[in-house]
Motif scaffolding. Sequence first.
Motif, PDB file in Angstrom:
ATOM      1  N   GLN A  74       0.833  -1.207   0.000  1.00  0.00           N
ATOM      2  CA  GLN A  74       0.000   0.000   0.000  1.00  0.00           C
ATOM      3  C   GLN A  74       0.873   1.265   0.000  1.00  0.00           C
ATOM      4  O   GLN A  74       0.578   2.226  -0.710  1.00  0.00           O
ATOM      5  N   VAL A  75       1.921   1.252   0.788  1.00  0.00           N
ATOM      6  CA  VAL A  75       2.834   2.402   0.835  1.00  0.00           C
ATOM      7  C   VAL A  75       3.476   2.603  -0.535  1.00  0.00           C
ATOM      8  O   VAL A  75       3.579   3.733  -1.023  1.00  0.00           O
ATOM      9  N   ASP A  76       3.897   1.518  -1.182  1.00  0.00           N
ATOM     10  CA  ASP A  76       4.501   1.621  -2.515  1.00  0.00           C
ATOM     11  C   ASP A  76       3.525   2.197  -3.531  1.00  0.00           C
ATOM     12  O   ASP A  76       3.892   3.039  -4.353  1.00  0.00           O
ATOM     13  N   VAL A  77       2.272   1.744  -3.493  1.00  0.00           N
ATOM     14  CA  VAL A  77       1.255   2.230  -4.435  1.00  0.00           C
ATOM     15  C   VAL A  77       1.001   3.717  -4.203  1.00  0.00           C
ATOM     16  O   VAL A  77       0.985   4.513  -5.153  1.00  0.00           O
ATOM     17  N   ILE A  78       0.825   4.114  -2.962  1.00  0.00           N
ATOM     18  CA  ILE A  78       0.566   5.521  -2.652  1.00  0.00           C
ATOM     19  C   ILE A  78       1.772   6.382  -3.032  1.00  0.00           C
ATOM     20  O   ILE A  78       1.616   7.475  -3.579  1.00  0.00           O
ATOM     21  N   SER A  79       2.965   5.873  -2.780  1.00  0.00           N
ATOM     22  CA  SER A  79       4.174   6.615  -3.150  1.00  0.00           C
ATOM     23  C   SER A  79       4.259   6.803  -4.656  1.00  0.00           C
ATOM     24  O   SER A  79       4.601   7.884  -5.147  1.00  0.00           O
ATOM     25  N   GLN A  80       3.942   5.775  -5.423  1.00  0.00           N
ATOM     26  CA  GLN A  80       3.973   5.874  -6.879  1.00  0.00           C
ATOM     27  C   GLN A  80       2.913   6.847  -7.383  1.00  0.00           C
ATOM     28  O   GLN A  80       3.161   7.646  -8.285  1.00  0.00           O
ATOM     29  N   LEU A  81       1.730   6.791  -6.804  1.00  0.00           N
ATOM     30  CA  LEU A  81       0.679   7.728  -7.188  1.00  0.00           C
ATOM     31  C   LEU A  81       1.100   9.174  -6.899  1.00  0.00           C
ATOM     32  O   LEU A  81       0.861  10.078  -7.700  1.00  0.00           O
ATOM     33  N   TYR A  82       1.741   9.380  -5.769  1.00  0.00           N
ATOM     34  CA  TYR A  82       2.243  10.713  -5.422  1.00  0.00           C
ATOM     35  C   TYR A  82       3.281  11.171  -6.447  1.00  0.00           C
ATOM     36  O   TYR A  82       3.234  12.310  -6.936  1.00  0.00           O
ATOM     37  N   ASP A  83       4.229  10.292  -6.768  1.00  0.00           N
ATOM     38  CA  ASP A  83       5.249  10.632  -7.770  1.00  0.00           C
ATOM     39  C   ASP A  83       4.614  10.958  -9.117  1.00  0.00           C
ATOM     40  O   ASP A  83       5.019  11.918  -9.791  1.00  0.00           O
ATOM     41  N   ASP A  84       3.629  10.173  -9.520  1.00  0.00           N
ATOM     42  CA  ASP A  84       2.930  10.432 -10.783  1.00  0.00           C
ATOM     43  C   ASP A  84       2.236  11.793 -10.753  1.00  0.00           C
ATOM     44  O   ASP A  84       2.291  12.551 -11.725  1.00  0.00           O
ATOM     45  N   ASP A  85       1.578  12.101  -9.640  1.00  0.00           N
ATOM     46  CA  ASP A  85       0.892  13.390  -9.512  1.00  0.00           C
ATOM     47  C   ASP A  85       1.871  14.553  -9.568  1.00  0.00           C
ATOM     48  O   ASP A  85       1.617  15.557 -10.237  1.00  0.00           O
ATOM     49  N   THR A  86       2.994  14.441  -8.872  1.00  0.00           N
ATOM     50  CA  THR A  86       3.960  15.543  -8.888  1.00  0.00           C
ATOM     51  C   THR A  86       4.584  15.703 -10.269  1.00  0.00           C
ATOM     52  O   THR A  86       4.839  16.831 -10.696  1.00  0.00           O
ATOM     53  N   ASP A  87       4.795  14.607 -10.984  1.00  0.00           N
ATOM     54  CA  ASP A  87       5.300  14.703 -12.363  1.00  0.00           C
ATOM     55  C   ASP A  87       4.291  15.435 -13.251  1.00  0.00           C
ATOM     56  O   ASP A  87       4.669  16.268 -14.076  1.00  0.00           O
ATOM     57  N   LEU A  88       3.016  15.127 -13.073  1.00  0.00           N
ATOM     58  CA  LEU A  88       1.959  15.779 -13.846  1.00  0.00           C
ATOM     59  C   LEU A  88       1.899  17.279 -13.539  1.00  0.00           C
ATOM     60  O   LEU A  88       1.840  18.113 -14.449  1.00  0.00           O
ATOM     61  N   ILE A  89       1.963  17.621 -12.270  1.00  0.00           N
ATOM     62  CA  ILE A  89       1.935  19.032 -11.869  1.00  0.00           C
ATOM     63  C   ILE A  89       3.157  19.758 -12.408  1.00  0.00           C
ATOM     64  O   ILE A  89       3.056  20.866 -12.941  1.00  0.00           O
ATOM     65  N   ARG A  90       4.321  19.146 -12.290  1.00  0.00           N
ATOM     66  CA  ARG A  90       5.574  19.749 -12.766  1.00  0.00           C
ATOM     67  C   ARG A  90       5.512  20.034 -14.267  1.00  0.00           C
ATOM     68  O   ARG A  90       6.079  21.018 -14.744  1.00  0.00           O
ATOM     69  N   ALA A  91       4.807  19.211 -15.030  1.00  0.00           N
ATOM     70  CA  ALA A  91       4.743  19.353 -16.485  1.00  0.00           C
ATOM     71  C   ALA A  91       3.678  20.347 -16.958  1.00  0.00           C
ATOM     72  O   ALA A  91       3.634  20.682 -18.139  1.00  0.00           O
ATOM     73  N   MET A  92       2.853  20.847 -16.049  1.00  0.00           N
ATOM     74  CA  MET A  92       1.781  21.769 -16.442  1.00  0.00           C
ATOM     75  C   MET A  92       2.345  23.109 -16.887  1.00  0.00           C
ATOM     76  O   MET A  92       3.278  23.639 -16.283  1.00  0.00           O
ATOM     77  N   ASP A  93       1.760  23.631 -17.966  1.00  0.00           N
ATOM     78  CA  ASP A  93       2.143  24.962 -18.446  1.00  0.00           C
ATOM     79  C   ASP A  93       1.814  26.007 -17.386  1.00  0.00           C
ATOM     80  O   ASP A  93       0.743  25.959 -16.771  1.00  0.00           O
ATOM     81  N   GLY A  94       2.742  26.916 -17.191  1.00  0.00           N
ATOM     82  CA  GLY A  94       2.516  28.022 -16.262  1.00  0.00           C
ATOM     83  C   GLY A  94       2.716  27.670 -14.804  1.00  0.00           C
ATOM     84  O   GLY A  94       2.455  28.490 -13.932  1.00  0.00           O
ATOM     85  N   VAL A  95       3.150  26.442 -14.514  1.00  0.00           N
ATOM     86  CA  VAL A  95       3.354  26.022 -13.131  1.00  0.00           C
ATOM     87  C   VAL A  95       4.839  25.950 -12.834  1.00  0.00           C
ATOM     88  O   VAL A  95       5.617  25.354 -13.597  1.00  0.00           O
ATOM     89  N   ARG A  96       5.241  26.601 -11.770  1.00  0.00           N
ATOM     90  CA  ARG A  96       6.627  26.503 -11.294  1.00  0.00           C
ATOM     91  C   ARG A  96       6.581  25.594 -10.074  1.00  0.00           C
ATOM     92  O   ARG A  96       6.051  25.948  -9.036  1.00  0.00           O
ATOM     93  N   PHE A  97       7.102  24.408 -10.230  1.00  0.00           N
ATOM     94  CA  PHE A  97       7.039  23.393  -9.180  1.00  0.00           C
ATOM     95  C   PHE A  97       8.118  23.672  -8.144  1.00  0.00           C
ATOM     96  O   PHE A  97       9.296  23.764  -8.473  1.00  0.00           O
ATOM     97  N   ILE A  98       7.731  23.844  -6.917  1.00  0.00           N
ATOM     98  CA  ILE A  98       8.682  24.125  -5.836  1.00  0.00           C
ATOM     99  C   ILE A  98       8.694  22.920  -4.904  1.00  0.00           C
ATOM    100  O   ILE A  98       7.651  22.424  -4.503  1.00  0.00           O
ATOM    101  N   GLN A  99       9.866  22.487  -4.566  1.00  0.00           N
ATOM    102  CA  GLN A  99       9.999  21.362  -3.645  1.00  0.00           C
ATOM    103  C   GLN A  99      11.093  21.667  -2.636  1.00  0.00           C
ATOM    104  O   GLN A  99      11.924  22.526  -2.885  1.00  0.00           O
ATOM    105  N   PRO A 100      11.085  20.987  -1.518  1.00  0.00           N
ATOM    106  CA  PRO A 100      12.124  21.255  -0.512  1.00  0.00           C
ATOM    107  C   PRO A 100      13.503  20.868  -0.985  1.00  0.00           C
ATOM    108  O   PRO A 100      13.667  20.068  -1.826  1.00  0.00           O
TER     109      PRO A 100
END
Length: 100
Positions: A74-100
Amino acid sequence: MSGHEPQTEFDGSFEWYDSVMVDGGAEKLAAYLHAVPPVDEAHRQQVISAFLEKFCDTEKLDIDFSLTGWDETQVDVISQLYDDDTDLIRAMDGVRFIQP
C-alpha cells in the motif's frame, strides 16, 4: 504569488531540514546559502540537494507505517501515485514546481 523577492528568507525556513539532517547540517546549509547566494532557483535546489545528500540522517526519515495500518504494498502504491501526480503538476504549463 506572494510578491516577495527570491532571496527573501522566511523565519523557520530551515526547520524541516534540521529535522532530517545530522546535528549542524541545517545550520551549515543556511550559512552556505547566506555566504554564497544561489544565482537562481535551480541552483538553490542543487545546493539543497547536495547538502541533503551529505548531511541527511536516514534514521530520521524512517516512518513506522505499522501505525497507519498500511502494508508495504500500500505504501509503494501511494508513493507511486504521489510521484505520478507531482510529475503531472511539474509538467503543467505556467506552473513553477517548488519542492524542498
